[in-house]
Design a protein around this motif. Structure first.
Motif, PDB file in Angstrom:
ATOM      1  N   PRO A  26      11.268   6.480   2.008  1.00 20.82           N
ATOM      2  CA  PRO A  26      10.765   7.539   2.899  1.00 20.82           C
ATOM      3  C   PRO A  26       9.299   7.890   2.671  1.00 20.82           C
ATOM      4  O   PRO A  26       8.597   8.217   3.614  1.00 20.82           O
ATOM      5  CB  PRO A  26      11.672   8.739   2.593  1.00 20.82           C
ATOM      6  N   ALA A  27       8.844   7.794   1.425  1.00 21.85           N
ATOM      7  CA  ALA A  27       7.447   8.152   1.157  1.00 21.85           C
ATOM      8  C   ALA A  27       6.499   7.106   1.720  1.00 21.85           C
ATOM      9  O   ALA A  27       5.406   7.430   2.191  1.00 21.85           O
ATOM     10  CB  ALA A  27       7.217   8.314  -0.343  1.00 21.85           C
TER      11      ALA A  27
ATOM     12  N   VAL B  38       0.840  -1.202   0.000  1.00 16.11           N
ATOM     13  CA  VAL B  38       0.000   0.000   0.000  1.00 16.11           C
ATOM     14  C   VAL B  38       0.875   1.253   0.000  1.00 16.11           C
ATOM     15  O   VAL B  38       0.609   2.212  -0.726  1.00 16.11           O
ATOM     16  CB  VAL B  38      -0.943   0.001   1.222  1.00 16.11           C
TER      17      VAL B  38
ATOM     18  N   ARG C 142      10.108  12.474  11.811  1.00 19.30           N
ATOM     19  CA  ARG C 142      10.122  13.735  12.539  1.00 19.30           C
ATOM     20  C   ARG C 142       9.748  14.900  11.641  1.00 19.30           C
ATOM     21  O   ARG C 142       9.254  15.915  12.082  1.00 19.30           O
ATOM     22  CB  ARG C 142      11.480  13.961  13.194  1.00 19.30           C
ATOM     23  N   TRP C 143       9.941  14.717  10.326  1.00 21.72           N
ATOM     24  CA  TRP C 143       9.569  15.786   9.403  1.00 21.72           C
ATOM     25  C   TRP C 143       8.060  16.036   9.428  1.00 21.72           C
ATOM     26  O   TRP C 143       7.616  17.128   9.116  1.00 21.72           O
ATOM     27  CB  TRP C 143      10.005  15.449   7.985  1.00 21.72           C
ATOM     28  N   GLN C 144       7.279  15.040   9.796  1.00 21.66           N
ATOM     29  CA  GLN C 144       5.832  15.251   9.834  1.00 21.66           C
ATOM     30  C   GLN C 144       5.419  16.186  10.952  1.00 21.66           C
ATOM     31  O   GLN C 144       4.376  16.810  10.889  1.00 21.66           O
ATOM     32  CB  GLN C 144       5.113  13.903  10.031  1.00 21.66           C
TER      33      GLN C 144
ATOM     34  N   MET D  47      12.513  11.825  -9.921  1.00 19.61           N
ATOM     35  CA  MET D  47      13.614  10.875  -9.798  1.00 19.61           C
ATOM     36  C   MET D  47      14.015  10.316 -11.160  1.00 19.61           C
ATOM     37  O   MET D  47      15.195  10.136 -11.446  1.00 19.61           O
ATOM     38  CB  MET D  47      13.223   9.733  -8.853  1.00 19.61           C
TER      39      MET D  47
ATOM     40  N   ASN E 156       1.282   4.375  -2.787  1.00 21.32           N
ATOM     41  CA  ASN E 156       0.844   5.687  -2.347  1.00 21.32           C
ATOM     42  C   ASN E 156       1.861   6.781  -2.678  1.00 21.32           C
ATOM     43  O   ASN E 156       1.629   7.948  -2.390  1.00 21.32           O
ATOM     44  CB  ASN E 156       0.626   5.629  -0.829  1.00 21.32           C
TER      45      ASN E 156
ATOM     46  N   ARG F  80      15.569   4.002  -2.305  1.00 18.16           N
ATOM     47  CA  ARG F  80      16.139   4.514  -1.063  1.00 18.16           C
ATOM     48  C   ARG F  80      15.746   5.966  -0.797  1.00 18.16           C
ATOM     49  O   ARG F  80      15.451   6.359   0.324  1.00 18.16           O
ATOM     50  CB  ARG F  80      17.666   4.395  -1.138  1.00 18.16           C
ATOM     51  N   LEU F  81      15.771   6.763  -1.864  1.00 18.42           N
ATOM     52  CA  LEU F  81      15.564   8.201  -1.672  1.00 18.42           C
ATOM     53  C   LEU F  81      14.109   8.624  -1.804  1.00 18.42           C
ATOM     54  O   LEU F  81      13.719   9.662  -1.289  1.00 18.42           O
ATOM     55  CB  LEU F  81      16.420   8.990  -2.678  1.00 18.42           C
ATOM     56  N   LEU F  82      13.328   7.836  -2.518  1.00 17.67           N
ATOM     57  CA  LEU F  82      11.938   8.248  -2.705  1.00 17.67           C
ATOM     58  C   LEU F  82      10.950   7.262  -2.069  1.00 17.67           C
ATOM     59  O   LEU F  82      10.212   7.614  -1.146  1.00 17.67           O
ATOM     60  CB  LEU F  82      11.631   8.406  -4.209  1.00 17.67           C
TER      61      LEU F  82
ATOM     62  N   GLN G 299      18.274   3.789  -6.049  1.00 18.96           N
ATOM     63  CA  GLN G 299      18.152   5.162  -5.547  1.00 18.96           C
ATOM     64  C   GLN G 299      16.692   5.579  -5.426  1.00 18.96           C
ATOM     65  O   GLN G 299      16.289   6.232  -4.472  1.00 18.96           O
ATOM     66  CB  GLN G 299      18.899   6.124  -6.473  1.00 18.96           C
TER      67      GLN G 299
ATOM     68  N   PRO H 276       5.556   6.128   6.466  1.00 16.86           N
ATOM     69  CA  PRO H 276       4.445   6.310   7.414  1.00 16.86           C
ATOM     70  C   PRO H 276       3.479   5.134   7.388  1.00 16.86           C
ATOM     71  O   PRO H 276       2.934   4.755   8.414  1.00 16.86           O
ATOM     72  CB  PRO H 276       3.762   7.586   6.913  1.00 16.86           C
ATOM     73  N   ILE H 277       3.274   4.567   6.224  1.00 13.15           N
ATOM     74  CA  ILE H 277       2.333   3.458   6.116  1.00 13.15           C
ATOM     75  C   ILE H 277       2.989   2.156   6.533  1.00 13.15           C
ATOM     76  O   ILE H 277       2.398   1.332   7.213  1.00 13.15           O
ATOM     77  CB  ILE H 277       1.789   3.391   4.679  1.00 13.15           C
TER      78      ILE H 277
ATOM     79  N   LEU I 103       6.842  12.855  -7.848  1.00 13.77           N
ATOM     80  CA  LEU I 103       8.200  12.630  -7.368  1.00 13.77           C
ATOM     81  C   LEU I 103       8.883  11.503  -8.134  1.00 13.77           C
ATOM     82  O   LEU I 103      10.099  11.505  -8.297  1.00 13.77           O
ATOM     83  CB  LEU I 103       8.183  12.349  -5.859  1.00 13.77           C
TER      84      LEU I 103
END
Ligand SMILES: Nc1ncnc2c1ncn2[C@@H]1O[C@H](COP(=O)(O)OP(=O)(O)OP(=O)(O)O)[C@@H](O)[C@H]1O
Ligand SMILES: Nc1ncnc2c1ncn2[C@@H]1O[C@H](COP(=O)(O)OP(=O)(O)OP(=O)(O)O)[C@@H](O)[C@H]1O
Ligand SMILES: [Mg+2]
Ligand SMILES: [Mg+2]
Lengths: 317, 276, 280, 280, 276
Positions: free
Chosen positions: D199-200, D169, D275-277, D182, D173, D194-196, D191, D203-204, D178
């Motif tokens: 991290p995206a 999921v 923590r960015w959230q 990339m 999402n 790892r980079l997109l 990459q 949260p899920i 983005l």
């Protein structure tokens, strides 16, 4: 939430005077409970004014329910009563059903395991180091002067037949009417070492609690009387009893008929009356031996007065 | 409107009209979107060439396929027909020497401003050195975001976010910049500043730029050539070479030549508008 | 070689079109492969199972041959055994889901909106999930009897958590810009929920639902194991008791089919509710 | 009444500031309430438990008093019983997690990218999740022995699904813009991951992880129930067998604590990674 | 720059300067964002009034707090100090008579274009009638999106999405429109058309409009009054009444008065730019 098992073809509605009695039986619907099915079917319980509900669940849970008088009667084994009393549960054994302790250690015939001493150094499968299996294991080992560390115990859950047949263990602890019969059905011959040949411990029977026995002794007496009659009838008419059991456990018929008949025939041996004993009665020395043994193997840590564990007053006419 | 007249229109520019070898050649590109219930014809047939070092601005009505064209040039989507050549190679997928500014500001919300700017470096070099960090800080200062480098994108205003994207693309070090309304959310003054910065960088680093803009003045001010697209389905209906001298200065905007060129573009666009 | 020449030579073989076409047909192939592969993989599985029995010489009480199980399946289907036990388990599962999911939605929504509340309650929720059911079965039996209710409770308890967590995560994932929009329209809490939060969180909630429906089946079986006289879990126990391994496998297969059915239902609902994701 | 007058009268009581302040202090209160409430609720629970025992007159084998359980807890802690069994269960849980999660990530990522693959594989995954362990216990014992491995497998199997689904999921999402970014940077698959994507989707994914760690504990217990001679699940069985209810409670509490610990670990990791959230 | 001079600046407009009773009063509003590691002072102290039926345009550098101000006026965020009055009532939360266009196009991706436009109706009336649907279709035609009503937002170009938002806000039926760069992604021609449509609707339905824009020409063309904000922290540093007659026509843009006004605004902005 317990659904009563009523005899087929016989309504309960037209006999309003029957006293409902819920009886907790361990395990699951099975031909091994044939006497109760016979008693219901033949109206032995009704004749005593009882309407029996069989409730299937875990022996452990029932012991607690009976101990707190949330349930009046159950079927359970003598060592459970010892454990219960040791924990302060006011449970009491009122009638013996099995005359022999039903747990054995079995092995494939070619393993050459025929007596306790043969177990030394062997891999033995056991559901887990607790319960009836553990009692039997320690009793049998003790008979050969063996300790737990003299064998390789493997906790294999309830997979004894598979473990023995596939050679994962040399022998396994199981009910005599379970693993060995399964293997026999599959054409695998086995040898068995029965605990009962070395140590007599009161086995499966009716258990109640002090409060019930005090307040409703008549109820206990009627239940014991009906049950004994049912057992007697079953022993005397095994073929008919088996057919009756199939009415209650239809899944045991059909393709499974042969296997279940084998189980049934095997289990009859455990119910045979011992010469020179009163049906349903237990002996004080057996209880004393059981308590002493359980203390030896560390299952109880305080001495339990053997007299408190049982009573024969309901079986003696 | 018949298709043969359209075909005629796209023949421009002729394949051999280039001064030298063109850096970018778009050759008869067309595109329809067929995912939905009704297919949408976005681009009819578009051909164009961009010389190395040239700045070409693309003007056109909303929905005419400008963004689609830029995506095709950048190798992000495949055209239904036609082809794109970059530096003599057919473009099948994004090329390392192309830098992209998308129409929507696409910053990663979990990265700080600085880390967002450093993304291209991280992707291309695999790691970030102190020098890159410095350079990123310089670029951030250049776009007027000194001191904001540790904020997260959500804490920025629309225009600030757009400038972060600009800094990110400039750090990229691409030869061809494909920019889709890079200054759309900026006020006039900041926009002018950014325009001047872009020209300065263009001059210093010999970048080639293909840019979509909605500001006619900006197009004329920046471009060597202005291309005008038709309504959807898009095709190029006019081109206008801008002969203002370089380096360009803000003063030029007040000049007569600038006014004339702006008017001319206006007229082209007006014609397009009146066509349908 | 000049650029013009290059253009020329490459134009001769229409590679742009060429690479685009395989992409399409590969997608087509994969899509149809999928339907082709389902029976193939299934058949392969059955074959391996069959060979395993033959080669390893497993006696039927360990692993009966597929043909034996299949015959038993038809038999129990005909005499109504399977349907009777299956329906009871289905009822437990559905009631358990109704209970667990409704609680999970309400609580998950609330915890999603209030991080403090999550920190406050999560220890207890975690505790409720990590207590082995078997250990509290006696208590459940004492409190709720050994009938339908205790199974429904076990089912509800076990289905509760995945949907709770996914609702929580989904609600937290809602685009803040859209909250502003709804607030600017003075949408009521209910409208914000119905028009924004629910559709926005749905892709994530469906993930939790998929877990929940499968766990519901597991829960019903666990509940039935700890005391029951009807249901597929009971049938497994019964089959063990009457030494009928094929029957046990039939019950297990029925459970798997039940789980598949529920999963398929959720998947269909998902692809209906999220059809907007496929456009564009 | 003119507007000016209204301004005047309303200015006298600074309502704008007034309503803003309670909002802040309520938030403050709630945040600190939370830490205050944890022991309060816990204490309350213990009190109710204690009273229940006294009023209902439950004997210790049904529901032992908290003090009795606590004494037993200290006892088993001192004599090393708890630590020995707890460590084994922890080991099973950790190995099971390592196995289940790594598989789940890889497969979940793949299924997230290919919907066709999901449709193809989901029947088998669903099947693997809905088979009751007891039913296949003989096979597990035959194939993997009765030692650590079979428990780790059960654990791995049970932790696998939540993380699989949430990874799937989460990957679906990811913002498509983005992806374009990339791709335009010619990022490699690794990459992009790892980079997109990571991290995206995090949260899920964390939602799934929370489920997985708790289910890992449940899985270890289930595995131990079906045959073991060490571990907290075994301890429960043992305690049941000797009717030592306080010991059973101790084992259950130890399991709860283990689950809490794992959950807390994941939660801390989550709040660090996300923590960015919280900014903005 | 000392704070007392700032305070002086915000005293304008004086509370009693209104022609009639103002529809909107912003009274000494200030705002800082304190969530991050370093607090960001977005708005210093802003006071302004808007008369019923007036169009006020807000210009200012990127990051000066225009969007923040609009959010405060709309009741979406609370100011640290000062207050907002709408129609004689203090604004604590969004008011049903205010319509909002946000800087970022916020369409719901799971709703079609038509359903997105109908959202305000659904929220306010609880259900959608055939008449609303018709009206939405008309508005979509008005913004040039005839035939796109069944697409999903992802299938739209940037400018098309922005026009959907415009249609949505117009369906809303609000008395005060708060618009944050509503035409930023549109080409010049479409933008002009939208401007004219907005003026027509303003005239017919007596709407009051407070709008942020980056186009000086647009501001002068639309507004009764142009406000210019300073760099961050924002405050209003200049106001310019636009005395062009209404109804306004495109021709006026070529006129002398228009040029003078534009230049004047330019100068104000330039001054602001040179201030720091
Ligand atoms: N992913 C998509 N699916 C379907 N249709 C699309 C998609 N992307 C764009 N389109 C359609 O293609 C056409 C051209 O879109 P494009 O974004 O290229 O326009 P544009 O010229 O950039 O417009 P704007 O100036 O408004 O950004 C539009 O009609 C749009 O609806
Ligand atoms: N949620 C937030 N958290 C922290 N800071 C914020 C937040 N929103 C805005 N800011 C800060 O407030 C200041 C003003 O932002 P605002 O969005 O109001 O600017 P603006 O005038 O609309 O700019 P633009 O023209 O670029 O959109 C900026 O410096 C921004 O960094
Ligand atoms: Mg575009
Ligand atoms: Mg803004």
């Amino acid at each position: 939430g317990c659904s009563p098992i009523t005899p087929p073809g016989q309504g309960t509605g037209d006999v309003p005077a029957l006293t409902p009695v819920t009886l907790g039986v361990g395990f699951i619907p099975n031909v091994q409970f044939a006497p109760f099915y016979v008693g219901i079917d033949q109206g032995f319980f009704a004749a005593e004014g009882l309407a029996i509900n069989l409730d299937y669940g875990f022996e452990n849970d029932y012991l607690k329910l009976v101990g707190t008088n949330q349930l009046q009667f159950m079927v359970g084994s003598g060592d459970q009563v010892v454990l219960g009393r040791a924990q302060g549960l006011p449970v009491r054994y009122i009638m013996a059903w099995y005359t022999r302790y039903p747990v054995v250690i079995f092995a494939k015939k070619d393993a050459g395991i025929v007596q306790p001493a043969d177990l030394a150094g062997k891999r033995i499968g056991i559901p887990g180091p607790f319960g009836a299996s553990y009692v039997a294991l320690r009793g049998i080992l003790e008979a050969a002067g063996l300790e737990e560390q003299d064998v390789h115990l493997e906790s294999i859950g309830f997979t004894q037949a598979a473990a023995v047949s596939e050679g994962l263990v040399d022998a396994a602890v199981d009910y005599g009417v379970n693993g060995p019969v399964i293997l026999a059905q599959a054409g695998i011959e086995t040898t068995q070492i029965a605990l009962d040949d070395y140590l007599q411990i009161p086995s499966n029977g009716l258990i109640s609690n002090d409060q019930t026995l005090e307040q409703h002794p008549e109820l206990a007496r009627r239940l014991v009387r009906a049950t004994l009659r049912s057992i007697q009838y079953t022993l005397e008419h095994p073929d008919e009893a088996f057919e009756i059991a199939l009415k209650f456990v239809p899944e045991a018929g059909g393709e499974n008929r042969a296997a279940n008949r084998a189980v049934f025939d095997a289990v009859l041996a455990y119910w045979q009356r011992r010469p020179g004993t009163q049906p349903g009665a237990t002996r004080l020395e057996d209880w004393q031996a059981a308590v002493a043994f359980m203390q030896r193997i560390g299952l109880v840590d305080s001495p339990v007065p053997a007299e408190e564990l049982f009573t024969n007053e309901f079986v003696v006419e | 409107m018949n298709s043969s007249s359209n075909e005629r229109a796209v023949e421009w520019p002729p394949p051999s009209s280039g001064v030298g070898q063109p850096l970018l050649v778009v050759d008869g590109v067309g595109k329809s979107f067929t995912e939905g219930p009704t297919p949408i014809r976005a681009l009819q047939t578009v051909s164009l060439q961009v010389q190395p070092g040239e700045i070409v601005c693309l003007l056109g009505p909303s929905g005419s396929g400008k963004s689609t064209l830029l995506r095709i040039v950048g190798g992000l989507i495949r055209p239904d027909r036609g082809r794109v050549w970059f530096d003599g190679q057919p473009v099948q997928e994004p090329h390392p020497s192309m830098g992209f500014i998308f129409q929507s500001t696409n910053l990663m919300p979990w990265r700080t401003v600085l880390d967002n700017v450093l993304l291209p470096v991280e992707v291309q070099k695999g790691r970030v050195e102190a020098r890159d960090r410095e350079q990123a800080q310089e670029l951030l200062a250049l776009v007027g975001l000194d001191g904001f480098s540790h904020l997260y994108p959500r804490q920025l205003s629309g225009g600030m976010a757009q400038r972060v994207v600009l800094a990110r693309t400039l750090l990229h070090g691409a030869r061809l910049l494909l920019m889709d309304e890079p200054f759309g959310a900026l006020d006039a003054l900041t926009r002018e500043r950014m325009n001047l910065e872009l020209l300065r960088i263009h001059r210093l680093q010999a970048k080639t730029i293909l840019m979509v803009t909605h500001s006619i003045a900006e197009a004329v001010f920046l471009a060597d050539r202005v291309l005008v697209m038709s309504e959807r389905p898009g095709r190029i209906v006019a081109q206008l070479p801008v002969d203002l001298p370089r380096p360009r200065t803000i003063d030029m905007m007040a000049g007569e030549a600038f006014g004339r060129l702006t008017l001319q573009v206006r007229r082209y666009i007006g014609e397009v508008g009146e066509l349908d | 070689m000049t650029f013009e020449a290059k253009v020329k030579t490459q134009t001769d073989r229409p590679r742009g079109e060429g690479t685009s076409a395989p992409g399409h047909s590969a997608g087509w192939l994969l899509q149809h492969l999928e339907y082709l592969l389902v029976p193939v993989v299934l058949g392969l599985g059955l074959f391996v199972w069959d060979r395993l029995v033959v080669w390893q010489g497993y006696p039927p009480f360990i692993l009966p041959a597929p043909a034996v199980v299949f015959r038993k399946f038809l038999l129990t289907l005909q005499d109504g055994t399977l349907v009777r036990h299956g329906l009871v388990t289905l009822l437990e599962v559905l009631l358990g889901l109704a209970l667990g999911l409704s609680l999970a939605f309400v609580l998950g929504y609330w915890l999603g909106k209030h991080r403090g509340a999550e920190r406050l309650l999560s220890p207890y929720i975690v505790a409720s999930q990590s207590v082995p059911i078997v250990a509290i079965a006696p208590l459940l039996v004492i409190w709720f009897g050994s009938g339908l209710l205790s199974k429904v409770l076990v089912c509800g308890l076990i289905t509760f958590f995945p949907t709770l967590v996914s609702t929580m995560v989904g609600i937290r994932n809602v685009d803040r810009d859209l909250y502003d929009l709804m607030r600017s329209l003075r949408a009521s809490r209910w409208q914000i929920f119905r028009l924004l939060e629910l559709p926005a969180a749905l892709p994530i909630i469906f993930g939790g639902l998929k877990l929940s429906v499968i766990l519901a089946v597991v829960g019903a079986v666990v509940g039935e194991f700890s005391g029951a006289d009807v249901g597929l879990g009971f049938l497994i126990n019964l089959a063990r008791g009457v030494l009928d391994t094929p029957l046990m496998f039939v019950a297990v297969i029925a459970l798997i089919l039940l789980a598949q059915l529920l999963y398929l239902g959720v998947s269909l609902l998902e692809s209906y509710c999220l059809r907007w994701q496929r456009a564009a």
